[in-house]
Structures are given as C-alpha cells and as structure tokens.
Design a protein around this motif. Structure first.
Motif, PDB file in Angstrom:
ATOM      1  N   HIS A 106       8.386  -0.568  12.303  1.00 39.24           N
ATOM      2  CA  HIS A 106       8.169   0.767  11.754  1.00 39.24           C
ATOM      3  C   HIS A 106       7.498   0.611  10.382  1.00 39.24           C
ATOM      4  CE1 HIS A 106       8.595   4.815  10.595  1.00 39.24           C
ATOM      5  NE2 HIS A 106       9.620   4.650   9.789  1.00 39.24           N
ATOM      6  N   CYS A 139      12.526   8.237  13.214  1.00 35.98           N
ATOM      7  CA  CYS A 139      11.460   7.226  13.156  1.00 35.98           C
ATOM      8  C   CYS A 139      11.697   6.052  14.109  1.00 35.98           C
ATOM      9  CB  CYS A 139      11.307   6.698  11.731  1.00 35.98           C
ATOM     10  SG  CYS A 139      10.907   7.988  10.559  1.00 35.98           S
ATOM     11  N   TRP A 156       0.843   2.980  -8.570  1.00 34.02           N
ATOM     12  CA  TRP A 156       2.279   3.091  -8.241  1.00 34.02           C
ATOM     13  C   TRP A 156       2.464   3.081  -6.730  1.00 34.02           C
ATOM     14  CZ3 TRP A 156       5.998   5.490  -5.482  1.00 34.02           C
ATOM     15  CH2 TRP A 156       7.315   5.314  -5.888  1.00 34.02           C
ATOM     16  N   ILE A 157       1.668   3.888  -6.035  1.00 33.85           N
ATOM     17  CA  ILE A 157       1.870   4.036  -4.582  1.00 33.85           C
ATOM     18  C   ILE A 157       1.596   2.708  -3.867  1.00 33.85           C
ATOM     19  CG2 ILE A 157       1.216   5.310  -2.495  1.00 33.85           C
ATOM     20  CD1 ILE A 157       0.362   7.651  -4.349  1.00 33.85           C
ATOM     21  N   ASN A 214       3.543   6.384   6.705  1.00 29.31           N
ATOM     22  CA  ASN A 214       4.670   6.473   7.641  1.00 29.31           C
ATOM     23  C   ASN A 214       4.448   7.680   8.554  1.00 29.31           C
ATOM     24  OD1 ASN A 214       7.091   6.872   8.956  1.00 29.31           O
ATOM     25  ND2 ASN A 214       8.371   6.671   7.134  1.00 29.31           N
ATOM     26  N   ARG A 256       7.170  -3.195   1.448  1.00 22.77           N
ATOM     27  CA  ARG A 256       8.214  -4.058   0.871  1.00 22.77           C
ATOM     28  C   ARG A 256       9.389  -4.229   1.827  1.00 22.77           C
ATOM     29  NH1 ARG A 256      10.593  -1.994  -3.967  1.00 22.77           N
ATOM     30  NH2 ARG A 256       9.826   0.080  -3.471  1.00 22.77           N
ATOM     31  N   ILE A 257       9.668  -3.192   2.624  1.00 25.80           N
ATOM     32  CA  ILE A 257      10.753  -3.308   3.616  1.00 25.80           C
ATOM     33  C   ILE A 257      10.357  -4.336   4.676  1.00 25.80           C
ATOM     34  CG2 ILE A 257      11.985  -2.075   5.461  1.00 25.80           C
ATOM     35  CD1 ILE A 257      11.854   0.460   3.718  1.00 25.80           C
ATOM     36  N   THR A 267       1.507  11.094 -10.163  1.00 21.04           N
ATOM     37  CA  THR A 267       1.568   9.778  -9.513  1.00 21.04           C
ATOM     38  C   THR A 267       0.268   9.021  -9.778  1.00 21.04           C
ATOM     39  OG1 THR A 267       2.119   8.650  -7.451  1.00 21.04           O
ATOM     40  CG2 THR A 267       0.638  10.525  -7.254  1.00 21.04           C
ATOM     41  N   VAL A 325       4.013  11.298  -0.824  1.00 20.16           N
ATOM     42  CA  VAL A 325       2.959  10.287  -0.678  1.00 20.16           C
ATOM     43  C   VAL A 325       3.194   9.386   0.533  1.00 20.16           C
ATOM     44  CG1 VAL A 325       2.538  10.267  -3.169  1.00 20.16           C
ATOM     45  CG2 VAL A 325       4.136   8.616  -2.203  1.00 20.16           C
ATOM     46  N   LEU A 326       4.391   9.474   1.108  1.00 17.45           N
ATOM     47  CA  LEU A 326       4.777   8.480   2.117  1.00 17.45           C
ATOM     48  C   LEU A 326       4.325   8.811   3.536  1.00 17.45           C
ATOM     49  CD1 LEU A 326       8.522   7.953   1.033  1.00 17.45           C
ATOM     50  CD2 LEU A 326       6.537   6.593   0.357  1.00 17.45           C
TER      51      LEU A 326
HETATM   52  C1  LIG Z   1      10.692   6.014  -1.772  1.00 14.25           C
HETATM   53  C2  LIG Z   1      10.436   4.648  -2.377  1.00 14.25           C
HETATM   54  C3  LIG Z   1       9.015   4.209  -2.104  1.00 14.25           C
HETATM   55  C4  LIG Z   1      10.639   4.739  -3.879  1.00 14.25           C
HETATM   56  O1  LIG Z   1      10.424   3.471  -4.459  1.00 14.25           O
HETATM   57  P1  LIG Z   1      11.464   2.885  -5.498  1.00 14.25           P
HETATM   58  O2  LIG Z   1      10.915   1.629  -5.983  1.00 14.25           O
HETATM   59  O3  LIG Z   1      12.806   2.828  -4.786  1.00 14.25           O
HETATM   60  O4  LIG Z   1      11.456   3.955  -6.615  1.00 14.25           O
HETATM   61  P2  LIG Z   1      12.702   4.767  -7.194  1.00 14.25           P
HETATM   62  O5  LIG Z   1      13.123   5.826  -6.238  1.00 14.25           O
HETATM   63  O6  LIG Z   1      13.716   3.791  -7.683  1.00 14.25           O
HETATM   64  O7  LIG Z   1      12.000   5.458  -8.434  1.00 14.25           O
HETATM   65  C5  LIG Z   1      11.531   4.710  -9.533  1.00 14.25           C
HETATM   66  C6  LIG Z   1      10.763   5.658 -10.428  1.00 14.25           C
HETATM   67  O8  LIG Z   1       9.505   5.960  -9.812  1.00 14.25           O
HETATM   68  C7  LIG Z   1       9.329   7.375  -9.811  1.00 14.25           C
HETATM   69  N1  LIG Z   1       8.513   7.766  -8.666  1.00 14.25           N
HETATM   70  C8  LIG Z   1       8.922   8.129  -7.428  1.00 14.25           C
HETATM   71  N2  LIG Z   1       7.866   8.428  -6.684  1.00 14.25           N
HETATM   72  C9  LIG Z   1       6.771   8.252  -7.454  1.00 14.25           C
HETATM   73  C10 LIG Z   1       5.398   8.409  -7.235  1.00 14.25           C
HETATM   74  N3  LIG Z   1       4.901   8.807  -6.054  1.00 14.25           N
HETATM   75  N4  LIG Z   1       4.564   8.123  -8.254  1.00 14.25           N
HETATM   76  C11 LIG Z   1       5.023   7.728  -9.454  1.00 14.25           C
HETATM   77  N5  LIG Z   1       6.326   7.567  -9.726  1.00 14.25           N
HETATM   78  C12 LIG Z   1       7.180   7.822  -8.719  1.00 14.25           C
HETATM   79  C13 LIG Z   1      10.730   7.930  -9.765  1.00 14.25           C
HETATM   80  O9  LIG Z   1      10.748   9.267 -10.220  1.00 14.25           O
HETATM   81  C14 LIG Z   1      11.462   6.996 -10.685  1.00 14.25           C
HETATM   82  O10 LIG Z   1      11.204   7.383 -11.996  1.00 14.25           O
HETATM   83  P3  LIG Z   1      12.347   7.280 -13.124  1.00 14.25           P
HETATM   84  O11 LIG Z   1      12.673   5.809 -13.197  1.00 14.25           O
HETATM   85  O12 LIG Z   1      11.682   7.813 -14.321  1.00 14.25           O
HETATM   86  O13 LIG Z   1      13.486   8.097 -12.611  1.00 14.25           O
HETATM   87  C15 LIG Z   1      11.442   3.604  -1.787  1.00 14.25           C
HETATM   88  O14 LIG Z   1      12.738   3.884  -2.253  1.00 14.25           O
HETATM   89  C16 LIG Z   1      11.455   3.582  -0.294  1.00 14.25           C
HETATM   90  O15 LIG Z   1      10.492   3.188   0.325  1.00 14.25           O
HETATM   91  N6  LIG Z   1      12.586   3.973   0.319  1.00 14.25           N
HETATM   92  C17 LIG Z   1      12.734   3.937   1.757  1.00 14.25           C
HETATM   93  C18 LIG Z   1      11.838   4.976   2.350  1.00 14.25           C
HETATM   94  C19 LIG Z   1      11.862   4.963   3.812  1.00 14.25           C
HETATM   95  O16 LIG Z   1      12.002   3.965   4.434  1.00 14.25           O
HETATM   96  N7  LIG Z   1      11.691   6.145   4.358  1.00 14.25           N
HETATM   97  C20 LIG Z   1      11.471   6.377   5.712  1.00 14.25           C
HETATM   98  C21 LIG Z   1      12.635   6.268   6.562  1.00 14.25           C
HETATM   99  S1  LIG Z   1      12.085   6.391   8.178  1.00 14.25           S
END
Ligand SMILES: CC(C)(COP(=O)(O)OP(=O)(O)OC[C@H]1O[C@@H](n2cnc3c(N)ncnc32)[C@H](O)[C@@H]1OP(=O)(O)O)[C@@H](O)C(=O)NCCC(=O)NCCS
Length: 328
Positions: A255, A110, A32-33, A285, A260-261, A28, A152-153
């Motif tokens: 929350h 959550c 990205w994060i 989170n 982005r949410i 990662t 990472v979240l």
């Molecule tokens: C999890 C989250 C941040 C991922 O972001 P995203 O933009 O949707 O990313 P995607 O899942 O579409 O993944 C895109 C790419 O990034 C990659 N990726 C995922 N985590 C990564 C990280 N930490 N670092 C680098 N790349 C990462 C994926 O493997 C994927 O790669 P690929 O295209 O080669 O398959 C996002 O979906 C999210 O926030 N979801 C809701 C989470 C949430 O609310 N959770 C709590 C509920 S209480």
C-alpha cells in the motif's frame, strides 16, 4: 490451490496536482511533502468513482482477452462510492454488461484489495471461475483541503484485475483492531429526521470532534506507528503460512501511504527497498486502488513473470491490515 492474475487494468484521472499546487491553498512546501511522504504529485478526478471503476474494469477484461459475460463474480472495494446504495459492484455490473456476474462491495478501507483477493480465493474454491476485482477511489470527495496534514496525501484512481485458479499456493493473513477506529475516520452527515433529534454517533463513541462530517480525519502519528508494525506482521505471517522467507519473494506490492512506512517495513523484513514496487511519487495514496494500479502497471511493463513469487500488503482505517503471497 493458487490464484492466477488473468488480466489487469487501471484508470487515472487526467488532472495532475503537484506539491507546488498545494502551496497555494495550505501552508506547506514541496520539500516537506517529498521528505515526509515521498509524494510529488497525485491525480484528482472530475469524473464520478463509478466511471473510473468501469474504465479500469473494461481494460482488465480486454487485457484478459475476455468478454463481460465471462465474469461470474464482481468484488468492488471503495470508501468513496457515488451511491450509499446500490453497491458500486452492481453499478459496474449493469454498465459493462457483465450479466452473468454476482456483484457486491467490500469495505476494508485501504487494505481492501488484499481482502478482496482473499475472498476471491475462497469463491474460486466455491466454483466461481473468473472473478473481477475493482478497487476505485475518489478520495478527493472526502479530503479536507483546509487540513495540510492530510490533504497532500490522497489521490484518485481505479485499478482492476481478473483472477482465476492458478498453480502454487495463495496464503494470506488479515487482521483488525477496532480500538484504533478513532484514529482514521470520516463520518456521515446526519439526516434531518422529523419526530426525534438524532444522537451524533461521534458523541457517544468518543471519536475526536475535530472535523466536519464527510471528510477524513487522521491522527497521522498513531496511524504511522500502526502501519509500520502491521506491514511486516502481515507479510511475515503470510510468508510463514506458505513456508517462505520474505527474501524468497521476488516482488512486493505494498500500500502506498508513505515512502517512509515502506522503507521501515523493508528494513524490518531485512529486504532491499528495490524489492518493493513504489509509485507513490506519481499518485500519492489512492486507498484500496494503490495495489491494483501498481499491479496493472507492472503487468504493462511485462514484470508479472509466471513462476515469480509476489507479496501484497496493505493497512488502513478500521484499523485493518492484510498481507498475501502467491506464485504468479
Ligand atoms: C501524515 C504524516 C505524513 C505526517 O508526518 P509526520 O512526520 O508524522 O509529521 P507530524 O504529524 O509529526 O507533524 C510534524 C509537523 O509538520 C506539520 N505538517 C503536517 N503536515 C504538513 C504539511 N503538509 N506541510 C508542512 N508541514 C506539515 C505539522 O503541523 C507539525 O507541525 P508542528 O511540529 O509545528 O506541530 C505521517 O504521520 C504519516 O504518513 N502517517 C501515516 C499516514 C497514513 O499511513 N495514512 C494512510 C492510512 S491508509
């Protein structure tokens, strides 16, 4: 009748884990994060969940100018209790000496702090006077640190507040959609039982067989879609019940799952992002602890001005969501 915040407290573990730290354990990057989540660092606890919870509770009681004996009900929210039984609430009750309090836990992932506030409001109508809500999460205990898309979240923290009767109105909207249960879950390891071979619930519930027991699995894209809709639905619904428009809210505590949410919800509600309190960059989170930690930070900053209208909104595993509005 409304609901008044009489005191707040929070506790954060000392260890700070930055995005850079994650680059040493998974593939990662800081870029990205930050871009995909808004997170920069989070706290990771070495202490048990109940220790964080008790400290937040003590600070809230002190902040309210009360003593533990003044508390008549303790509602705890957690998905990471140290014990399967007894409840976290009972452990806190014993350790802080809240000997006059009834104590039990609520599981709404959550969104649970909003559920606890809603329940507290009902118990206030039932005659309880000083209700301590404690939301404590040691999410590092159930995080899969080999999965870059979830590890990472999450962070660890505890937040607490004491509520009593207030002026104005408290209105809430809660909702659940169990058909999305398989998108965000952690399953319990099976016990070794003589006499029978236990059936893994996952095999009959058709949840994805993707993670080991005890750690979180999340279909990030599905949860993201649910979250954006749920945030605005819950807040709009609570506003409607109170005869308010979202623009009438002075402050919204959401929350903190993904910046982005929050941005999308702000856009859907037609509100400037500045109206939303955001600390996701510092703590990530922390599940049900997000909102009460934010509440306590705002209180410490002197931002909880009486008469202001506040909205709170959360969502999480279940899938569940909840929103509420009230006057401070
Ligand atoms: C999890 C989250 C941040 C991922 O972001 P995203 O933009 O949707 O990313 P995607 O899942 O579409 O993944 C895109 C790419 O990034 C990659 N990726 C995922 N985590 C990564 C990280 N930490 N670092 C680098 N790349 C990462 C994926 O493997 C994927 O790669 P690929 O295209 O080669 O398959 C996002 O979906 C999210 O926030 N979801 C809701 C989470 C949430 O609310 N959770 C709590 C509920 S209480």
């Amino acid at each position: 009748m409304g609901l008044k915040i009489l005191g707040t407290g929070y506790y954060l573990p000392e260890t700070v884990v930055t995005n850079e730290d994650f680059t040493r354990i998974v593939d990662t990057s800081d870029e990205w994060i930050v871009k995909r989540t808004g997170m920069r660092e989070r706290r990771i606890a070495s202490e048990p969940t109940h220790v964080m919870a008790e400290e937040a509770a003590r600070r809230a009681i002190e902040n309210a100018g009360m003593s533990p004996e003044d508390i008549d009900l303790i509602l705890c929210t957690t998905v990471t209790s140290d014990y399967i039984t007894p409840s976290l609430a009972c452990i806190i009750q014993g350790n802080i000496g809240a000997k006059n309090a009834v104590a039990f836990d609520i599981n709404a992932a959550c969104a649970a702090f909003v559920y606890a506030l809603d329940m507290a409001h009902m118990y206030l109508q039932n005659g309880y006077k000083h209700i301590l809500i404690v939301s404590a999460e040691g999410l590092s205990k159930i995080t899969d640190y080999t999965d870059r898309s979830t590890c990472v979240l999450f962070g660890d923290a505890a937040g607490a507040c004491i509520v009593g009767w207030g002026d104005g109105e408290f209105k809430s909207v809660l909702g659940s959609d169990g058909t999305g249960a398989h998108t965000l879950f952690a399953r319990r390891p099976l016990n070794d039982v003589p006499f029978v071979t236990q059936v893994d619930p996952q095999s009959v519930d058709h949840f994805p067989d993707v993670n080991r027991p005890g750690v979180l699995y999340m279909d990030g894209r599905e949860v993201y879609k649910f979250a954006v809709g749920a945030m605005s639905k819950a807040l709009l619904g609570a506003c409607e019940k109170a005869g308010l428009q979202p623009k009438d809210l002075d402050l919204i505590i959401p929350h903190q799952a993904n910046l982005r949410i929050i941005q999308s919800a702000a856009k859907e509600l037609g509100l400037p992002l500045e109206r939303f309190y955001v600390n996701i960059d510092r703590y990530g989170n922390t599940s049900s602890a997000c909102i009460p930690v934010a509440l306590a930070e705002l209180n410490a900053q002197g931002a909880l001005v009486p008469g202001k209208k506040v909205g709170m909104v959360g969502f999480g595993a279940g899938l569940v969501y909840g929103g509420c509005v009230f006057t401070l």
